[in-house]
Motif scaffolding. Structure first.
Motif, short mmCIF file in Angstrom:
data_model
loop_
_atom_site.label_atom_id
_atom_site.label_comp_id
_atom_site.label_asym_id
_atom_site.label_seq_id
_atom_site.Cartn_x
_atom_site.Cartn_y
_atom_site.Cartn_z
N VAL A 175 0.83 -1.21 0.00
CA VAL A 175 0.00 0.00 0.00
C VAL A 175 0.87 1.26 0.00
O VAL A 175 2.07 1.21 0.27
CB VAL A 175 -0.97 0.03 1.21
CG1 VAL A 175 -1.98 -1.11 1.11
CG2 VAL A 175 -0.21 -0.01 2.53
N ALA A 176 0.21 2.38 -0.30
CA ALA A 176 0.89 3.69 -0.33
C ALA A 176 -0.12 4.76 0.02
O ALA A 176 -1.34 4.52 0.05
CB ALA A 176 1.47 3.95 -1.72
N GLY A 177 0.38 5.95 0.26
CA GLY A 177 -0.48 7.12 0.42
C GLY A 177 -0.63 7.80 -0.94
O GLY A 177 0.33 7.89 -1.70
N GLN A 186 9.51 8.12 5.97
CA GLN A 186 8.53 8.83 6.79
C GLN A 186 7.13 8.56 6.27
O GLN A 186 6.92 8.44 5.06
CB GLN A 186 8.81 10.34 6.78
CG GLN A 186 9.24 10.87 5.44
CD GLN A 186 9.68 12.32 5.50
OE1 GLN A 186 8.86 13.21 5.42
NE2 GLN A 186 10.97 12.55 5.65
N PHE A 187 6.22 8.40 7.20
CA PHE A 187 4.81 8.25 6.85
C PHE A 187 4.26 9.68 6.67
O PHE A 187 4.38 10.51 7.56
CB PHE A 187 4.07 7.52 7.97
CG PHE A 187 2.66 7.14 7.62
CD1 PHE A 187 2.37 5.90 7.06
CD2 PHE A 187 1.62 8.04 7.85
CE1 PHE A 187 1.07 5.55 6.75
CE2 PHE A 187 0.32 7.69 7.52
CZ PHE A 187 0.03 6.45 6.98
N ILE A 188 3.69 9.96 5.51
CA ILE A 188 3.20 11.32 5.24
C ILE A 188 1.74 11.44 5.71
O ILE A 188 0.86 10.72 5.23
CB ILE A 188 3.30 11.67 3.73
CG1 ILE A 188 4.73 11.43 3.21
CG2 ILE A 188 2.83 13.11 3.49
CD1 ILE A 188 5.81 12.34 3.78
N VAL A 207 3.01 7.87 -2.42
CA VAL A 207 4.21 7.92 -1.57
C VAL A 207 4.23 6.71 -0.64
O VAL A 207 3.20 6.32 -0.09
CB VAL A 207 4.28 9.26 -0.78
CG1 VAL A 207 3.11 9.40 0.22
CG2 VAL A 207 5.60 9.41 -0.05
N GLU A 208 5.42 6.14 -0.51
CA GLU A 208 5.57 4.96 0.35
C GLU A 208 6.98 4.94 0.94
O GLU A 208 7.67 5.96 0.86
CB GLU A 208 5.20 3.68 -0.43
CG GLU A 208 5.64 3.65 -1.89
CD GLU A 208 7.03 3.16 -2.10
OE1 GLU A 208 7.95 3.65 -1.40
OE2 GLU A 208 7.24 2.35 -3.01
N MET A 209 7.40 3.82 1.50
CA MET A 209 8.62 3.84 2.29
C MET A 209 9.69 2.81 1.87
O MET A 209 10.65 2.60 2.61
CB MET A 209 8.26 3.65 3.78
CG MET A 209 7.32 4.75 4.29
SD MET A 209 6.72 4.51 5.96
CE MET A 209 8.21 4.77 6.89
N SER A 214 -3.90 3.16 0.41
CA SER A 214 -4.62 2.89 1.67
C SER A 214 -5.14 4.18 2.29
O SER A 214 -6.00 4.15 3.17
CB SER A 214 -3.68 2.22 2.67
OG SER A 214 -2.50 3.00 2.83
N ASP A 215 -4.58 5.31 1.84
CA ASP A 215 -4.92 6.62 2.44
C ASP A 215 -4.46 7.70 1.47
O ASP A 215 -3.80 7.40 0.47
CB ASP A 215 -4.21 6.77 3.79
CG ASP A 215 -2.69 6.65 3.65
OD1 ASP A 215 -2.18 5.54 3.82
OD2 ASP A 215 -2.04 7.66 3.31
N ALA A 240 -2.61 10.46 2.40
CA ALA A 240 -1.42 11.14 2.94
C ALA A 240 -1.71 12.50 3.59
O ALA A 240 -0.81 13.30 3.79
CB ALA A 240 -0.33 11.28 1.85
N SER A 281 -4.64 10.43 7.39
CA SER A 281 -4.02 9.23 6.79
C SER A 281 -3.73 8.11 7.79
O SER A 281 -3.83 6.94 7.43
CB SER A 281 -2.75 9.60 6.02
OG SER A 281 -1.78 10.08 6.91
N PHE A 320 -5.25 4.63 7.03
CA PHE A 320 -4.32 3.50 6.84
C PHE A 320 -4.81 2.29 7.64
O PHE A 320 -4.89 1.18 7.13
CB PHE A 320 -2.91 3.92 7.29
CG PHE A 320 -1.90 2.82 7.21
CD1 PHE A 320 -1.25 2.53 6.02
CD2 PHE A 320 -1.58 2.06 8.34
CE1 PHE A 320 -0.31 1.51 5.95
CE2 PHE A 320 -0.64 1.04 8.28
CZ PHE A 320 0.00 0.76 7.08
N1 ADE Z 1 2.17 3.87 3.08
C1 ADE Z 1 0.83 3.95 3.15
N2 ADE Z 1 0.41 5.20 3.39
C2 ADE Z 1 1.53 5.96 3.47
C3 ADE Z 1 1.75 7.32 3.72
N3 ADE Z 1 0.74 8.16 3.93
N4 ADE Z 1 3.04 7.76 3.75
C4 ADE Z 1 4.07 6.90 3.55
N5 ADE Z 1 3.91 5.59 3.32
C5 ADE Z 1 2.65 5.13 3.27
#
Ligand code: ADE
Length: 254
Positions: free
Chosen positions: A79-81, A176-178, A196-198, A221-222, A224, A228, A232
């Motif tokens: 998943v990602a934002g 960083q989680f945004i 954006v992801e990690m 998933s969100d 950001a 978020s 998430f």
């Molecule tokens: N993975 C899922 N949601 C994220 C976010 N908001 N920022 C960074 N990584 C994520």
């Protein structure tokens, strides 16, 4: 001669579990505290590993997949934002370019992203990020043209159930989680990222070193923003499956 295996990375159990019985495990091996499962995903020789979160974990497992298992390509599903206001929770992005948004130089309050490994004072290269081979992306997107994912629930879609969009574009990676609309909008504006992801661009950096293809697939998933962290948690289960289904659909193209 048998083909080299694919390396398949997820960051967290909620992402890995969606492969379920499609992955037939044959053996497992512990290296540096990571468990590498050897088996077949939809009949394709695959080494599956849960990396944990962040760029260092992603780089370590990618290196181990290359050094211990001689993988022919590295894939990621998770998943990602969302960064692009056109996209919503549940939509899927196939990365055609991966950029580490947190590597660079900060002057005042502004971070300028640089290509990893270069002294971030003057830019000795025009290159920013890691591009996926354009012919491979074209093949993947052609395969996905008529592919329908399960509908996104009304709650995740923010009103009415809808069909997820599957698109390709730039994915940004940082440790960083945004969870901030200002940061989100800035990342979208500065680097044209869709999500954006990690982990993704760390995988890309290592794959680039070994000159093997990489494919990063992310469902949102969100979005950001400030909500978020809640989104998430609420939508991780529902959305992570989308990326896994897309990956299974294109596995024979890699
Ligand atoms: N993975 C899922 N949601 C994220 C976010 N908001 N920022 C960074 N990584 C994520």
């Amino acid at each position: 001669m048998s083909q080299k295996p694919l390396g398949l990375i997820c960051a967290i159990p909620n992402e890995i579990q969606h492969f379920g019985s499609a992955f037939e495990k044959e053996s497992e091996q512990d290296i540096a505290g990571f468990c590498f499962y050897s088996g077949k995903l939809d009949g394709v020789e695959t080494i599956l590993v849960e990396a944990g979160m962040g760029k260092v974990n992603a780089a370590v497992v990618t290196t181990l997949l290359m050094e211990h298992f001689n993988c022919r390509a590295i894939l990621f599903s998770g998943v990602a934002g969302g960064l692009d206001p056109e996209l919503g929770v549940g939509d899927v992005v196939v990365g055609n370019k991966l950029i580490q948004h947190d590597y660079g130089m900060t002057v005042g309050e502004k971070l300028t992203a640089y290509q990893p490994g270069h002294l971030p004072i003057h830019m000795p290269t025009e290159k920013l990020g890691y591009e996926v081979n354009a012919a491979l992306i074209d093949k993947i997107m052609a395969e996905l043209e008529d592919f329908e994912l399960p509908e996104i629930s009304a709650e995740a879609a923010g009103g009415t159930k809808r069909q997820p969009v599957i698109t390709s574009g730039t994915i940004l990676t940082g440790d960083q989680f945004i969870g901030c609309t200002v940061a989100r909008d800035q990342l979208h504006k500065d680097l044209s990222g869709l999500a954006v992801e990690m982990e993704g661009a760390a995988i890309a950096q290592v794959a680039d070193r070994y000159q093997v293809p990489f494919i990063i697939i992310r469902s949102l998933s969100d979005l950001a923003g400030e909500e978020s962290t809640m989104d998430f948690i609420k939508f991780l289960e529902e959305t992570a499956g989308g990326a896994a289904l897309v990956l299974r659909r294109i596995i024979n193209l890699v």
